[in-house]
Scaffold this motif. Structure first.
Motif, PDB file in Angstrom:
ATOM      1  N   LYS A   4      27.791 -18.993   1.917  1.00 33.67           N
ATOM      2  CA  LYS A   4      28.482 -19.443   2.799  1.00 33.67           C
ATOM      3  C   LYS A   4      27.833 -20.061   4.047  1.00 33.67           C
ATOM      4  O   LYS A   4      28.254 -21.010   4.395  1.00 33.67           O
ATOM      5  CB  LYS A   4      30.101 -18.789   2.943  1.00 33.67           C
ATOM      6  N   PHE A   5      27.096 -18.918   4.538  1.00 37.23           N
ATOM      7  CA  PHE A   5      26.608 -19.126   5.786  1.00 37.23           C
ATOM      8  C   PHE A   5      25.487 -20.185   5.770  1.00 37.23           C
ATOM      9  O   PHE A   5      25.390 -21.281   6.435  1.00 37.23           O
ATOM     10  CB  PHE A   5      25.783 -17.945   6.236  1.00 37.23           C
ATOM     11  N   LYS A   6      24.703 -20.214   4.504  1.00 32.30           N
ATOM     12  CA  LYS A   6      23.705 -21.245   4.163  1.00 32.30           C
ATOM     13  C   LYS A   6      24.386 -22.628   3.978  1.00 32.30           C
ATOM     14  O   LYS A   6      23.671 -23.864   4.424  1.00 32.30           O
ATOM     15  CB  LYS A   6      22.794 -20.981   2.934  1.00 32.30           C
ATOM     16  N   ASP A   7      25.394 -22.712   3.442  1.00 34.75           N
ATOM     17  CA  ASP A   7      26.240 -23.953   3.325  1.00 34.75           C
ATOM     18  C   ASP A   7      26.686 -24.620   4.660  1.00 34.75           C
ATOM     19  O   ASP A   7      26.270 -25.662   4.917  1.00 34.75           O
ATOM     20  CB  ASP A   7      27.393 -23.721   2.527  1.00 34.75           C
ATOM     21  N   ASP A  65      17.957 -12.981  10.507  1.00 34.49           N
ATOM     22  CA  ASP A  65      18.606 -12.341  11.786  1.00 34.49           C
ATOM     23  C   ASP A  65      19.954 -12.562  11.523  1.00 34.49           C
ATOM     24  O   ASP A  65      20.863 -11.733  11.918  1.00 34.49           O
ATOM     25  CB  ASP A  65      17.879 -12.689  12.992  1.00 34.49           C
ATOM     26  N   ALA A  66      20.279 -13.849  11.238  1.00 37.32           N
ATOM     27  CA  ALA A  66      21.967 -14.287  11.449  1.00 37.32           C
ATOM     28  C   ALA A  66      22.543 -13.582  10.362  1.00 37.32           C
ATOM     29  O   ALA A  66      23.860 -13.087  10.645  1.00 37.32           O
ATOM     30  CB  ALA A  66      21.784 -15.739  11.434  1.00 37.32           C
ATOM     31  N   ILE A  67      21.853 -13.705   9.122  1.00 38.39           N
ATOM     32  CA  ILE A  67      22.680 -13.139   8.145  1.00 38.39           C
ATOM     33  C   ILE A  67      22.936 -11.471   8.375  1.00 38.39           C
ATOM     34  O   ILE A  67      24.075 -11.075   8.169  1.00 38.39           O
ATOM     35  CB  ILE A  67      22.062 -13.344   6.850  1.00 38.39           C
ATOM     36  N   ASP A  68      21.925 -10.802   8.894  1.00 39.77           N
ATOM     37  CA  ASP A  68      22.089  -9.408   9.130  1.00 39.77           C
ATOM     38  C   ASP A  68      22.975  -9.183  10.020  1.00 39.77           C
ATOM     39  O   ASP A  68      24.077  -8.062  10.016  1.00 39.77           O
ATOM     40  CB  ASP A  68      20.769  -8.786   9.683  1.00 39.77           C
ATOM     41  N   LEU A  69      23.176 -10.071  11.206  1.00 41.28           N
ATOM     42  CA  LEU A  69      24.169  -9.899  12.403  1.00 41.28           C
ATOM     43  C   LEU A  69      25.539 -10.035  11.773  1.00 41.28           C
ATOM     44  O   LEU A  69      26.668  -9.418  11.906  1.00 41.28           O
ATOM     45  CB  LEU A  69      24.091 -10.600  13.239  1.00 41.28           C
ATOM     46  N   ILE A  70      25.938 -11.102  11.170  1.00 38.87           N
ATOM     47  CA  ILE A  70      26.892 -11.455  10.629  1.00 38.87           C
ATOM     48  C   ILE A  70      27.553 -10.250   9.464  1.00 38.87           C
ATOM     49  O   ILE A  70      28.628  -9.843   9.530  1.00 38.87           O
ATOM     50  CB  ILE A  70      27.035 -12.836   9.708  1.00 38.87           C
ATOM     51  N   ARG A  71      26.643  -9.694   8.889  1.00 32.92           N
ATOM     52  CA  ARG A  71      27.013  -8.551   7.887  1.00 32.92           C
ATOM     53  C   ARG A  71      27.485  -7.440   9.007  1.00 32.92           C
ATOM     54  O   ARG A  71      28.576  -6.794   8.417  1.00 32.92           O
ATOM     55  CB  ARG A  71      25.854  -8.025   6.913  1.00 32.92           C
ATOM     56  N   ARG A  72      26.709  -7.152   9.773  1.00 30.31           N
ATOM     57  CA  ARG A  72      27.123  -5.859  10.852  1.00 30.31           C
ATOM     58  C   ARG A  72      28.593  -6.200  11.310  1.00 30.31           C
ATOM     59  O   ARG A  72      29.339  -5.231  11.660  1.00 30.31           O
ATOM     60  CB  ARG A  72      26.178  -5.587  11.817  1.00 30.31           C
TER      61      ARG A  72
END
Length: 77
Positions: A4-7, A65-72
């Protein structure tokens, strides 16, 4: 979440979702302006019901970095 983020991100770039890999940098590789980057972060906050502070935004350089932060953020909010 990652898909979804990549979309969302693909709407701000000339890249397809499949081309957006974790090591790509927002400014250097994807050529996002500061305004585009901040607009993207706002859309991500709305989509995932999370909030970024200034330190969060300053620490995001790559898609990974963005994906890791969103998960956290999703785990903590």
């Amino acid at each position: 979440m990652e898909e979804k983020f990549k979309d969302i991100l693909s709407q701000y770039t000339q890249y397809s979702v499949e081309e957006l890999t974790g090591e790509l940098r927002f400014r250097e590789d994807l050529d996002l302006s500061s305004l585009d980057f901040m607009t993207l972060l706002g859309e991500v906050e709305d989509t995932f019901d999370i909030t970024f502070d200034k330190a969060d935004a300053n620490g995001i350089f790559t898609i990974g970095d963005a994906i890791d932060l969103i998960r956290r953020k999703m785990e903590n909010e």
